[in-house]
Design an enzyme around this catalytic site. Sequence first.
Site, mmCIF file in Angstrom:
data_model
loop_
_atom_site.group_PDB
_atom_site.id
_atom_site.type_symbol
_atom_site.label_atom_id
_atom_site.label_comp_id
_atom_site.label_asym_id
_atom_site.label_seq_id
_atom_site.Cartn_x
_atom_site.Cartn_y
_atom_site.Cartn_z
ATOM 1 N N SER A 172 0.828 -1.201 0.000
ATOM 2 C CA SER A 172 0.000 0.000 0.000
ATOM 3 C C SER A 172 0.874 1.267 0.000
ATOM 4 C CB SER A 172 -0.963 -0.043 1.195
ATOM 5 O OG SER A 172 -1.964 0.924 1.069
ATOM 6 N N ASP A 273 -9.516 -4.718 -4.951
ATOM 7 C CA ASP A 273 -8.822 -3.520 -4.471
ATOM 8 C C ASP A 273 -9.198 -2.313 -5.327
ATOM 9 O OD1 ASP A 273 -7.094 -1.652 -3.405
ATOM 10 O OD2 ASP A 273 -5.256 -2.766 -3.856
#
Length: 329
Positions: A172, A273
């Site tokens: 991330s 995602d």
Amino acid sequence: MNMASNVKEVATEILNFIRVYKDGSVDRLAGSPIVPPSASDPETGVSSKDIIVSQNPPISARIYLPKHLLDQCQHPKIPILVYFHGGGFCLESAFSFDETKLMNSLASSANAVVISIEYRLAPQHPLPIAYEDCWAALQWIVSHSNADCDSDKEPWISTYVDFGRVYIGGDSAGANLAHNILMRAGSEGLQNGVKIKGAFLTHPYFWGTKPIGAETRDVERREKLITYTVWQLVYPDAPGGVDNPMLNPVVPGAPSLAGLGCSRLLVSVAEKDLMRERGIMYYNAVKESGWKGEVELVDVDGEDHSFHILVHHSHNAKKHINRLASFIV
């Protein structure tokens, strides 16, 4: 007594994530608890300890070593993974339960030294501070390749690390950090001529104003997405806003991805995602940039952002962690 006078005023709030008050204080509403290092992790047998990287600026880290190496008379040289944790630049810690769990697994499966960097968090320390902290930490680590040892060096690094096998990685925001470190390594180089052999970017936090793929075209909705609001919080002075090349590496005028400072790259995305298509676009842009290294894409069906950390006991999580570990050779 007027109880209302004791209530702090909220300046910014990203629900279920972070709350910032007008007095500068912060409530972090997500993230896993801090846990101590271990002389021998019960599941993996990995040893860990906390170390100081720098006093000024204040940077620390948790370092991991497969315990069987400590029990040997001879000291084999093994790869090192320098890891940058996720959390939107404003949450989580190198010392948290989730990160420690992942690092133990990676150190064990890859038979590598792993070092997770505790960089300073926004909004108290807005970007680009985290980029600078991670760069300083990486330079300190590779400075151990100099044979002239001194008291500031960490013995687990100087004793066990093969500096021909330096890897970096992150998830991330940590994957965003890893990308930007690679760009800087490509342009500036590391101490003692050390090269980064490989890097993995897992579910990288990239974004931009121009929608791609299935992303919403509604401007108002886009500006309420966490990918947008977090960047505004952690880097309010970013030139270009969410189209700053540090967040949007394919924006017109961004430095060429041909300058990435490693020879192998693994980009991972997950089907559910929000940033999946950004990761795929990044992978394709690297391939088309003229970069001379080897790049690979891993796309995991049925999973969401950071699933390998948040649901670390699942079959897919274990499989993905092993895939990351197998990249480190």
